[in-house]
Design a protein around this motif. Structure first.
Motif, PDB file in Angstrom:
ATOM      1  N   ASN A 156       0.854  -1.189   0.000  1.00  0.00           N
ATOM      2  CA  ASN A 156       0.000   0.000   0.000  1.00  0.00           C
ATOM      3  C   ASN A 156       0.884   1.230   0.000  1.00  0.00           C
ATOM      4  N   ASN A 158       0.213   5.528   0.298  1.00  0.00           N
ATOM      5  CA  ASN A 158      -0.749   6.621   0.425  1.00  0.00           C
ATOM      6  C   ASN A 158      -0.051   7.824   1.048  1.00  0.00           C
ATOM      7  N   TRP A 170       4.063   3.914   3.288  1.00  0.00           N
ATOM      8  CA  TRP A 170       3.936   2.695   2.507  1.00  0.00           C
ATOM      9  C   TRP A 170       4.435   1.490   3.300  1.00  0.00           C
ATOM     10  N   TYR A 222       1.941  14.992  -7.219  1.00  0.00           N
ATOM     11  CA  TYR A 222       1.845  13.559  -7.459  1.00  0.00           C
ATOM     12  C   TYR A 222       3.148  12.905  -6.974  1.00  0.00           C
ATOM     13  N   ARG A 224       5.394   9.016  -6.409  1.00  0.00           N
ATOM     14  CA  ARG A 224       5.532   7.585  -6.670  1.00  0.00           C
ATOM     15  C   ARG A 224       6.865   7.115  -6.088  1.00  0.00           C
ATOM     16  N   TYR A 237       8.286   0.480 -10.195  1.00  0.00           N
ATOM     17  CA  TYR A 237       7.611   1.650  -9.661  1.00  0.00           C
ATOM     18  C   TYR A 237       6.329   1.256  -8.931  1.00  0.00           C
ATOM     19  N   SER A 238       5.983   2.073  -7.957  1.00  0.00           N
ATOM     20  CA  SER A 238       4.729   1.887  -7.235  1.00  0.00           C
ATOM     21  C   SER A 238       3.608   2.588  -7.985  1.00  0.00           C
ATOM     22  N   SER A 239       2.421   2.512  -7.432  1.00  0.00           N
ATOM     23  CA  SER A 239       1.318   3.305  -7.959  1.00  0.00           C
ATOM     24  C   SER A 239       1.555   4.781  -7.625  1.00  0.00           C
ATOM     25  N   ILE A 240       0.758   5.665  -8.198  1.00  0.00           N
ATOM     26  CA  ILE A 240       0.919   7.106  -8.016  1.00  0.00           C
ATOM     27  C   ILE A 240      -0.096   7.617  -6.999  1.00  0.00           C
TER      28      ILE A 240
END
Length: 332
Positions: A156, A158, A170, A222, A224, A237-240
């Motif tokens: 996760n 956030n 994270w 934004y 990441r 890469y992680s999510s944005i």
């Protein structure tokens, strides 16, 4: 054209040096912008597929022809044969599309440069004077070894915003062969730059982390995570995560001077209605329009101004409780 001259003359009598008609000058190009991914260097191992990507954005929708090229010196380029035609889609006031290429490299591919060239027609792709590459290129490093894939998983990711300070959180699993976490930030969700690093604990189990952005979030941001392997510099890469400051104000960038249309770029901290009022130098309202916009960057054009006499005009832009004012000059 490769150059131009700007001449500014002040014909006012007894001016103090701060009475120019134009306070700010912005230069922009109508050529498309190309954003390569990865940005600079791509690494892989022999036998493992390598994927390259390029996002093409333009104010106009006619740069739909593309071709991947490669070079051994970064100067002389030849086509890879991966060429085609795409249909640009309007996104936040700009036309864009994404082109990808995937190949399985061998050791001899190490040190090769790759780029994308775009043009308005397929014939123009072969003419360097009629095609655009933005001089962006990807340098490849191919390791002639058996590589171990990066198995770290970000379960996760956030973030929260306290005032204008952003904190990211994270949790990861299986950090074997993980060198570090690189935190990247963007103002548009497209172009990212590194802002810090976090060294992992190396735990094969769950591990939790946090990171505070040292720079304030003035409008929206934004984020990441870039994960880098210790063995072969392989990345993932992680999510944005997107955060925005609800107290941010509207920003307006206007192309000045204008002739028949006033073109502008808007940066909104939230979705909502924006009102545009155009006044002449005597304060008379000349034109008024209102439109709905989404959060983020958008483009807008005030049209039908070709009959206005040349001179100075004031554009006031209203959004929620904020007002911006731009001094413009109308040319015939």
């Amino acid at each position: 054209e490769t150059s131009f001259r700007i001449t500014i003359k002040n014909n006012a009598a007894g001016g103090g040096g701060n009475d120019w008609v134009l306070d700010d000058i912005n230069l922009a190009t109508c050529y498309p912008n190309l954003s390569m991914s990865p940005k600079d260097t791509a690494t892989s191992c022999t036998g493992i597929a390598m994927s390259l990507s390029d996002t093409v954005r333009s104010y106009f929708n006619n740069y739909g022809n593309y071709c991947w090229q490669k070079s051994t010196d970064g100067v002389n380029w030849t086509s890879t044969g991966v060429c085609g035609t795409a249909t640009p889609v309007l996104v936040n006031g700009e036309y864009q599309y994404v082109v990808d290429t995937t190949f399985v490299p061998v050791a001899a591919d190490s040190g090769t440069y790759y780029r994308v060239s775009v043009a308005t027609t397929s014939a123009n792709l072969a003419n360097s004077s009629c095609s655009v590459s933005n001089n962006q290129k990807i340098f490849t490093k191919i390791f002639n070894v058996s590589c171990i894939l990066l198995n770290t998983k970000v379960l996760n990711f956030n973030g929260t915003l306290d005032g204008s300070k952003a904190t990211l959180y994270w949790t990861s699993q299986n950090e074997t062969n993980l060198k570090n976490y690189e935190i990247e930030k963007s103002s548009d969700g497209i172009y990212f730059t590194p802002i810090g690093e976090v060294v992992p604990s190396g735990s094969p189990n769950l591990a939790s982390y946090s990171f505070v952005d040292p720079s304030p979030v003035s409008s929206y941001a934004y984020y990441r995570l870039k994960l880098l392997s210790t063995l072969d510099n392989k990345t993932s890469y992680s999510s944005i995560v997107s955060l925005y400051n609800p107290n941010a104000s509207l920003k307006v960038n206007v192309i000045n001077p204008f002739t028949s249309d006033i073109r502008m770029k808007l940066l909104l901290p939230a979705s909502g209605s924006v009102q545009f009022n155009l006044y002449n130098i005597y304060g008379k309202l000349i034109k008024q329009e209102q439109a709905q916009f989404s959060q983020g960057t958008s483009r807008y054009t005030l049209t039908g101004l070709e009959r206005l006499p040349s001179g100075i005009y004031i554009l006031r832009t209203f959004f929620n409780n904020s007002v911006t004012q731009s001094k413009l000059f109308k040319m015939d």
